[in-house]
Design a protein around this motif. Structure first.
Motif, PDB file in Angstrom:
ATOM      1  N   SER A 175       0.841  -1.194   0.000  1.00  0.00           N
ATOM      2  CA  SER A 175       0.000   0.000   0.000  1.00  0.00           C
ATOM      3  C   SER A 175       0.873   1.240   0.000  1.00  0.00           C
ATOM      4  O   SER A 175       2.079   1.178   0.246  1.00  0.00           O
ATOM      5  CB  SER A 175      -0.926   0.022   1.218  1.00  0.00           C
ATOM      6  N   ASP A 176       0.240   2.347  -0.297  1.00  0.00           N
ATOM      7  CA  ASP A 176       0.871   3.667  -0.181  1.00  0.00           C
ATOM      8  C   ASP A 176       2.164   3.783  -0.972  1.00  0.00           C
ATOM      9  O   ASP A 176       3.160   4.296  -0.470  1.00  0.00           O
ATOM     10  CB  ASP A 176       1.084   4.009   1.294  1.00  0.00           C
ATOM     11  N   ILE A 177       2.131   3.341  -2.211  1.00  0.00           N
ATOM     12  CA  ILE A 177       3.296   3.466  -3.088  1.00  0.00           C
ATOM     13  C   ILE A 177       3.461   4.916  -3.523  1.00  0.00           C
ATOM     14  O   ILE A 177       4.553   5.435  -3.598  1.00  0.00           O
ATOM     15  CB  ILE A 177       3.163   2.526  -4.307  1.00  0.00           C
ATOM     16  N   HIS A 178       2.385   5.595  -3.830  1.00  0.00           N
ATOM     17  CA  HIS A 178       2.366   7.023  -4.165  1.00  0.00           C
ATOM     18  C   HIS A 178       3.205   7.377  -5.393  1.00  0.00           C
ATOM     19  O   HIS A 178       4.009   8.300  -5.365  1.00  0.00           O
ATOM     20  CB  HIS A 178       2.796   7.876  -2.967  1.00  0.00           C
ATOM     21  N   MET A 179       3.011   6.640  -6.485  1.00  0.00           N
ATOM     22  CA  MET A 179       3.702   6.985  -7.732  1.00  0.00           C
ATOM     23  C   MET A 179       3.146   8.304  -8.264  1.00  0.00           C
ATOM     24  O   MET A 179       1.934   8.522  -8.251  1.00  0.00           O
ATOM     25  CB  MET A 179       3.503   5.893  -8.786  1.00  0.00           C
ATOM     26  N   GLY A 180       4.027   9.143  -8.731  1.00  0.00           N
ATOM     27  CA  GLY A 180       3.622  10.420  -9.304  1.00  0.00           C
ATOM     28  C   GLY A 180       3.975  10.486 -10.776  1.00  0.00           C
ATOM     29  O   GLY A 180       4.607   9.589 -11.325  1.00  0.00           O
ATOM     30  N   ASP A 181       3.568  11.578 -11.438  1.00  0.00           N
ATOM     31  CA  ASP A 181       3.866  11.749 -12.856  1.00  0.00           C
ATOM     32  C   ASP A 181       5.320  12.187 -13.046  1.00  0.00           C
ATOM     33  O   ASP A 181       6.072  12.328 -12.081  1.00  0.00           O
ATOM     34  CB  ASP A 181       2.872  12.718 -13.503  1.00  0.00           C
TER      35      ASP A 181
ATOM     36  N   VAL B 146      -2.329  -7.980  -3.287  1.00  0.00           N
ATOM     37  CA  VAL B 146      -3.387  -7.013  -3.026  1.00  0.00           C
ATOM     38  C   VAL B 146      -2.749  -5.641  -2.827  1.00  0.00           C
ATOM     39  O   VAL B 146      -1.885  -5.471  -1.975  1.00  0.00           O
ATOM     40  CB  VAL B 146      -4.212  -7.408  -1.775  1.00  0.00           C
ATOM     41  N   ILE B 147      -3.197  -4.689  -3.637  1.00  0.00           N
ATOM     42  CA  ILE B 147      -2.743  -3.305  -3.509  1.00  0.00           C
ATOM     43  C   ILE B 147      -3.802  -2.579  -2.691  1.00  0.00           C
ATOM     44  O   ILE B 147      -4.931  -2.402  -3.133  1.00  0.00           O
ATOM     45  CB  ILE B 147      -2.552  -2.639  -4.878  1.00  0.00           C
ATOM     46  N   LEU B 148      -3.423  -2.179  -1.492  1.00  0.00           N
ATOM     47  CA  LEU B 148      -4.355  -1.564  -0.546  1.00  0.00           C
ATOM     48  C   LEU B 148      -4.373  -0.043  -0.687  1.00  0.00           C
ATOM     49  O   LEU B 148      -4.240   0.692   0.283  1.00  0.00           O
ATOM     50  CB  LEU B 148      -3.980  -1.956   0.885  1.00  0.00           C
ATOM     51  N   GLY B 149      -4.515   0.436  -1.905  1.00  0.00           N
ATOM     52  CA  GLY B 149      -4.697   1.862  -2.153  1.00  0.00           C
ATOM     53  C   GLY B 149      -3.431   2.670  -2.298  1.00  0.00           C
ATOM     54  O   GLY B 149      -2.340   2.265  -1.916  1.00  0.00           O
ATOM     55  N   ASP B 150      -3.620   3.817  -2.904  1.00  0.00           N
ATOM     56  CA  ASP B 150      -2.587   4.827  -3.114  1.00  0.00           C
ATOM     57  C   ASP B 150      -1.391   4.321  -3.915  1.00  0.00           C
ATOM     58  O   ASP B 150      -0.253   4.701  -3.661  1.00  0.00           O
ATOM     59  CB  ASP B 150      -2.140   5.450  -1.796  1.00  0.00           C
ATOM     60  N   LEU B 151      -1.658   3.489  -4.916  1.00  0.00           N
ATOM     61  CA  LEU B 151      -0.599   3.150  -5.868  1.00  0.00           C
ATOM     62  C   LEU B 151      -0.177   4.423  -6.592  1.00  0.00           C
ATOM     63  O   LEU B 151       0.994   4.668  -6.811  1.00  0.00           O
ATOM     64  CB  LEU B 151      -1.097   2.099  -6.867  1.00  0.00           C
ATOM     65  N   PHE B 152      -1.155   5.224  -6.934  1.00  0.00           N
ATOM     66  CA  PHE B 152      -0.925   6.507  -7.594  1.00  0.00           C
ATOM     67  C   PHE B 152      -1.138   7.626  -6.585  1.00  0.00           C
ATOM     68  O   PHE B 152      -1.835   7.445  -5.598  1.00  0.00           O
ATOM     69  CB  PHE B 152      -1.920   6.696  -8.743  1.00  0.00           C
ATOM     70  N   ASP B 153      -0.530   8.786  -6.858  1.00  0.00           N
ATOM     71  CA  ASP B 153      -0.736   9.919  -5.959  1.00  0.00           C
ATOM     72  C   ASP B 153      -1.262  11.106  -6.734  1.00  0.00           C
ATOM     73  O   ASP B 153      -0.558  11.661  -7.569  1.00  0.00           O
ATOM     74  CB  ASP B 153       0.552  10.300  -5.237  1.00  0.00           C
TER      75      ASP B 153
END
Length: 184
Positions: A40-46, A81-88
């Motif tokens: 979870s919480d990977i937070h990939m950005g552009d 299972v990706i528990l959200g916030d793969l993207f930011d």
């Protein structure tokens, strides 16, 4: 982190700890797919976030690619299972416009596509695509608060075959077995 004698590591020290011990009651050489890996919480950005240094994720791409390689090849993993916030979609400095036609980002779909196509993220997105299409490991996604505007259609466009577990905007849950409920 301190040792039992009181010695401490320098504050900028990075440690990666792994064990070869097998879990109780599990044969480490088993080919039975019974493990669920959660991230979870990977937070990939552009690309702008990587270039301008405001992305939380950029320095951890190699570690995540390594983990995803393990998930792909492990004979014991049955689900990722990706528990959200793969993207930011939240961590954008106020001086920048999230939708900027000069960068090709005109709407929320364009934004998430631009995150998936950022050079720092393409290896990871390709690993997710391989897992989703490989047929051995289920890839499940629960949306989070930093990617709450991500939709099932946009996610399927980026990672075909991923299993969406969103209930409503920014929320979802998943129960792989009766005793567990996973949320962001």
């Amino acid at each position: 982190m301190k040792s039992t004698t009181g010695l401490a590591l320098a504050s900028n020290t990075t440690l990666e700890v792994r064990t070869s011990a097998k879990p109780l009651g599990v044969d480490a050489d088993s080919t039975t797919r019974n493990s669920i890996v959660c991230i979870s919480d990977i937070h990939m950005g552009d690309q702008r976030s990587a270039a301008l240094g405001y992305c939380w994720f950029t320095n951890n791409a190699a570690a995540l690619e390594s983990l995803l390689g393990f998930v792909q090849t492990s004979p014991q993993v049955k689900e990722l299972v990706i528990l959200g916030d793969l993207f930011d979609g939240w961590v954008i400095p106020y001086r920048l416009t999230p939708f900027d036609s000069s960068t090709g980002i005109n709407n929320i779909r364009d934004y998430f596509i631009s995150v998936a196509n950022a050079p720092v993220n393409t290896g990871i997105v390709n690993k997710f695509r391989a897992i989703a299409s490989g047929g051995l490991v289920r890839l499940v996604y629960i949306p989070g608060n930093h990617d709450m505007l991500l939709t099932q259609d946009i996610l399927q466009e980026i990672i075909p075959g991923i299993i969406w577990q969103g209930d409503t905007t920014g929320l979802g849950h998943y129960s792989p077995v009766g005793e567990i409920v996973m949320e962001h």
